[in-house]
Design a protein around this motif. Structure first.
Motif, mmCIF file in Angstrom:
data_model
loop_
_atom_site.group_PDB
_atom_site.id
_atom_site.type_symbol
_atom_site.label_atom_id
_atom_site.label_comp_id
_atom_site.label_asym_id
_atom_site.label_seq_id
_atom_site.Cartn_x
_atom_site.Cartn_y
_atom_site.Cartn_z
ATOM 1 N N ALA A 95 -38.249 -34.176 -20.826
ATOM 2 C CA ALA A 95 -39.292 -33.142 -20.828
ATOM 3 C C ALA A 95 -40.469 -33.477 -21.748
ATOM 4 O O ALA A 95 -41.621 -33.164 -21.418
ATOM 5 N N ILE A 96 -40.189 -34.109 -22.884
ATOM 6 C CA ILE A 96 -41.308 -34.370 -23.813
ATOM 7 C C ILE A 96 -42.224 -35.474 -23.295
ATOM 8 O O ILE A 96 -43.349 -35.611 -23.753
ATOM 9 N N ARG A 97 -41.765 -36.238 -22.298
ATOM 10 C CA ARG A 97 -42.590 -37.350 -21.796
ATOM 11 C C ARG A 97 -43.420 -36.907 -20.593
ATOM 12 O O ARG A 97 -43.236 -37.367 -19.481
ATOM 13 N N GLY A 98 -44.319 -35.936 -20.837
ATOM 14 C CA GLY A 98 -45.236 -35.528 -19.775
ATOM 15 C C GLY A 98 -45.147 -34.066 -19.389
ATOM 16 O O GLY A 98 -45.913 -33.601 -18.550
ATOM 17 N N GLY A 99 -44.197 -33.329 -19.982
ATOM 18 C CA GLY A 99 -44.023 -31.911 -19.630
ATOM 19 C C GLY A 99 -45.032 -30.985 -20.295
ATOM 20 O O GLY A 99 -44.918 -29.759 -20.177
ATOM 21 N N GLY A 100 -46.016 -31.550 -20.982
ATOM 22 C CA GLY A 100 -47.079 -30.736 -21.588
ATOM 23 C C GLY A 100 -46.800 -30.441 -23.050
ATOM 24 O O GLY A 100 -45.654 -30.190 -23.440
ATOM 25 N N GLY A 101 -47.870 -30.488 -23.857
ATOM 26 C CA GLY A 101 -47.725 -30.261 -25.296
ATOM 27 C C GLY A 101 -47.402 -28.806 -25.610
ATOM 28 O O GLY A 101 -47.645 -27.909 -24.814
ATOM 29 N N GLY A 102 -46.819 -28.616 -26.807
ATOM 30 C CA GLY A 102 -46.592 -27.257 -27.296
ATOM 31 C C GLY A 102 -45.446 -26.532 -26.625
ATOM 32 O O GLY A 102 -45.382 -25.305 -26.664
ATOM 33 N N ASN A 103 -44.520 -27.269 -26.024
ATOM 34 C CA ASN A 103 -43.422 -26.642 -25.277
ATOM 35 C C ASN A 103 -42.042 -26.875 -25.844
ATOM 36 O O ASN A 103 -41.230 -25.968 -25.921
ATOM 37 N N PHE A 161 -46.769 -30.000 -12.243
ATOM 38 C CA PHE A 161 -45.523 -30.772 -12.293
ATOM 39 C C PHE A 161 -44.777 -30.873 -10.966
ATOM 40 O O PHE A 161 -43.795 -31.605 -10.888
ATOM 41 N N GLY A 162 -45.201 -30.143 -9.926
ATOM 42 C CA GLY A 162 -44.422 -30.064 -8.688
ATOM 43 C C GLY A 162 -43.266 -29.085 -8.890
ATOM 44 O O GLY A 162 -42.853 -28.818 -10.030
ATOM 45 N N ALA A 163 -42.718 -28.567 -7.780
ATOM 46 C CA ALA A 163 -41.711 -27.499 -7.881
ATOM 47 C C ALA A 163 -40.432 -27.968 -8.576
ATOM 48 O O ALA A 163 -39.912 -27.290 -9.468
ATOM 49 N N ALA A 164 -39.923 -29.145 -8.187
ATOM 50 C CA ALA A 164 -38.631 -29.589 -8.741
ATOM 51 C C ALA A 164 -38.762 -29.895 -10.234
ATOM 52 O O ALA A 164 -37.920 -29.478 -11.047
ATOM 53 N N ASN A 165 -39.812 -30.607 -10.598
ATOM 54 C CA ASN A 165 -39.976 -30.941 -12.018
ATOM 55 C C ASN A 165 -40.234 -29.693 -12.852
ATOM 56 O O ASN A 165 -39.749 -29.572 -13.982
ATOM 57 N N PHE A 166 -40.990 -28.740 -12.293
ATOM 58 C CA PHE A 166 -41.280 -27.549 -13.098
ATOM 59 C C PHE A 166 -39.999 -26.748 -13.340
ATOM 60 O O PHE A 166 -39.770 -26.245 -14.441
ATOM 61 N N ARG A 167 -39.153 -26.673 -12.319
ATOM 62 C CA ARG A 167 -37.885 -25.959 -12.504
ATOM 63 C C ARG A 167 -37.028 -26.665 -13.569
ATOM 64 O O ARG A 167 -36.438 -26.027 -14.425
ATOM 65 N N ARG A 168 -36.992 -28.000 -13.496
ATOM 66 C CA ARG A 168 -36.196 -28.728 -14.505
ATOM 67 C C ARG A 168 -36.780 -28.528 -15.909
ATOM 68 O O ARG A 168 -36.043 -28.395 -16.887
ATOM 69 N N LEU A 169 -38.099 -28.482 -15.993
ATOM 70 C CA LEU A 169 -38.722 -28.231 -17.302
ATOM 71 C C LEU A 169 -38.329 -26.849 -17.824
ATOM 72 O O LEU A 169 -38.001 -26.673 -18.999
#
Ligand code: FDA
Length: 499
Positions: free
Chosen positions: A203-211, A465-473
């Protein structure tokens, strides 16, 4: 700390909780000179700030960051972290919504430690892209790192969102080259890759800062670079064939040899083609005359230099190569307000459409677009390998930029033009790049009790992030920060399932 307390009581937090937070920081070992009211610390960008932080904590070691998180949680003061301060919506230091928060500034944590033999480096989040590039090239001119163009971008936010630059086609995004990281999580713990586990490291490799906590340092793979690279900057007006050239560029640029990246910038009804070739002019010129003869690149257009010089040259639009020490200057030259938006293009836009697009750049308040080709290494990585999903089948990314001088509202141009572009770009969802942060595409709805709704955040999250990646995030957020301590207007909400 006392003077910070007096100056910093926010109307959004009680004086008690702010005071307790500040006392807690002092008890946690933070010297008072590192905790200052907002405004007395340097702000990277002038921004239309809605809600100001109660103070800025300039961390000089990991324990300061841990103390800020632990004290913040105890006294209900949230933390926003700032590395380079280049967030396009200023989310690292301002809140659009009423919220009591402190800024943890990582600018003093900016060491770069290079292991030449292993071709790896540990870089702290507070370093800039320019500082990283400089340190790597000075340690070994045969090594480099793929990252964004602007040297003042902070590593912390940049890596958190991906990292696109002139070597993305050859070596992938910055995050495709991250091997390990050290994070302070929502419980104030210091975790490396092994301790944080697979999903958190993903998640930290591209899932957006501050999360997903505050990343302090990143271990990266350095890449091989020839001692001499070649560059060109060629500008064409409409009369010189700009429309035909951009039309052809769309399919060509993502399919060129990976060593060659040509990006296109459209401004004032002109197209600028900027190239980086990881090799000499002698190698580049035959490729250009066989693949893109219409651009008419000649020996006089082609310049050879070191990779480090090329980073300055390309960022300055083809004027500056030296001194390379300029890369260590952390002050941005952008002294104006800016609004940015983004798109991805999967199907080349027709010449007839480009003929309608170009006149937009003649309109009052017109900005620019920067188009960065994909393909190559970035497309060889599966969409789910990192949170960044814009890979196979993407031709190029568009960044829309609008600049203005005063504090008036965002000029209409950028939003109107973005609306006009809708039929020409990706759809269902219309994709966007999280590092080109854009609150127009949606904000979290915070329901009673401070809970951010997953459903409401899908509107922007699936674009980035696309649906699958956003759900995993969101599921990962549910595991590592279930109480949603790290949050902002576009933060990934925690999703907790019983399955
Ligand atoms: P900033 O400190 O504002 O942080 C951005 C976000 O990440 C915020 O939400 C913040 O809270 C969070 N964050 C910061 N540090 C963190 C940390 N250590 N741990 C966890 N979260 C953290 N992008 C690109 O891919 N290619 C490019 O060529 C460019 N060029 C470019 C030029 C200019 C002039 C600007 C202003 C921006 C770009 N960008 C870019 C976009 C850039 O990558 C993006 O704005 C980054 O998030 C900036 O990172 P900073 O650390 O500077 O921002």
């Amino acid at each position: 700390v006392c003077c910070c307390y007096a100056a910093a009581v926010s109307p959004l937090s009680s004086a008690d909780s702010t005071g307790d937070f500040l006392k807690c920081l002092a008890a946690g070992g933070l010297p008072s000179q590192l905790v200052v009211p907002w405004g007395s610390s340097s702000s990277v960008f002038t921004s239309i700030r809605t809600v100001q932080p109660i103070c800025v904590v300039t961390a000089t070691n990991a324990s300061h960051v841990q103390a800020a998180v632990l004290c913040g949680r105890r006294y209900n003061i949230r933390i926003r972290v700032r590395s380079g301060g280049h967030d396009y919506e200023g989310l690292s230091y301002r809140s659009v919504r009423p919220e009591a928060f402190a800024v943890v500034d990582l600018a003093s944590l900016r060491a770069v430690r290079i292991n030449r033999r292993a071709a790896t480096a540990w870089v702290d989040s507070g370093a800039t892209v320019g500082e990283l590039s400089y340190a790597v090239a000075k340690a070994d001119p045969g090594l480099a790192f793929p990252a964004g163009l602007c040297p003042t971008i902070g590593i912390g936010g940049h890596f958190s969102g991906g990292g696109i630059g002139m070597m993305t086609r050859k070596y992938g995004l910055s995050v495709d080259n991250v091997l390990d990281a050290v994070v302070v999580d929502a419980n104030g713990r210091l975790l490396d890759k092994k301790a944080m586990g697979r999903d958190h490291f993903w998640a930290i490799r591209g899932g957006g800062g501050g999360n997903f906590g505050i990343v302090l340092s990143w271990k990266v793979r350095l890449v091989a670079i020839p001692r001499t690279v070649s560059v060109f900057n060629i500008r064409k007006t409409i009369d010189q064939g700009a429309v035909d050239l951009v039309t052809k560029w769309q399919m060509l640029a993502p399919a060129l040899p990976d060593e060659l990246t040509i990006r296109a910038v459209v401004q004032s009804k002109q197209a600028l083609f900027q190239a980086l070739h990881l090799g000499t002019c002698n190698q580049l010129l035959p490729v250009m005359s066989s693949k893109f003869p219409e651009l008419g690149v000649t020996r006089a257009d082609c310049r050879e230099m070191s990779w480090l010089e090329s980073t300055l040259y390309i960022n300055s639009g083809g004027t500056v190569t030296t001194p390379v020490e300029d890369l260590l200057n952390r002050t941005t030259s952008l002294g104006v307000f800016t609004k940015n938006k983004s798109d991805y293009v999967k199907k080349a836009i027709s010449k007839a459409s480009w003929e309608k697009i170009f006149p937009w750049f003649d309109a009052a308040g017109a900005g620019i677009i920067i188009m960065e080709p994909q393909g190559g290494r970035v497309a060889a990585i599966a969409d789910g390998d990192t949170p960044y999903p814009h890979r196979v089948g993407v031709l190029y990314n568009i960044q829309y930029m609008s600049f203005w001088m005063d504090t008036a509202a965002v000029p209409d141009w950028i939003r109107n033009f973005y609306r006009f572009m809708e039929p020409h770009v990706s759809s269902n969802p219309r994709a966007a790049y999280v590092n080109y942060r854009d609150l127009d595409i949606g904000e979290n709805a915070v329901v009673l009790g401070g809970v951010t709704s997953y459903e409401s955040s899908r509107v922007w999250g699936e674009k980035y992030f696309g649906a699958a990646n956003f759900r995993r995030l969101a599921l990962t957020k549910g595991k590592v920060d279930a109480s949603n301590y790290f949050r902002n207007e576009q933060s990934v909400p925690p999703l907790v399932t019983t399955k």
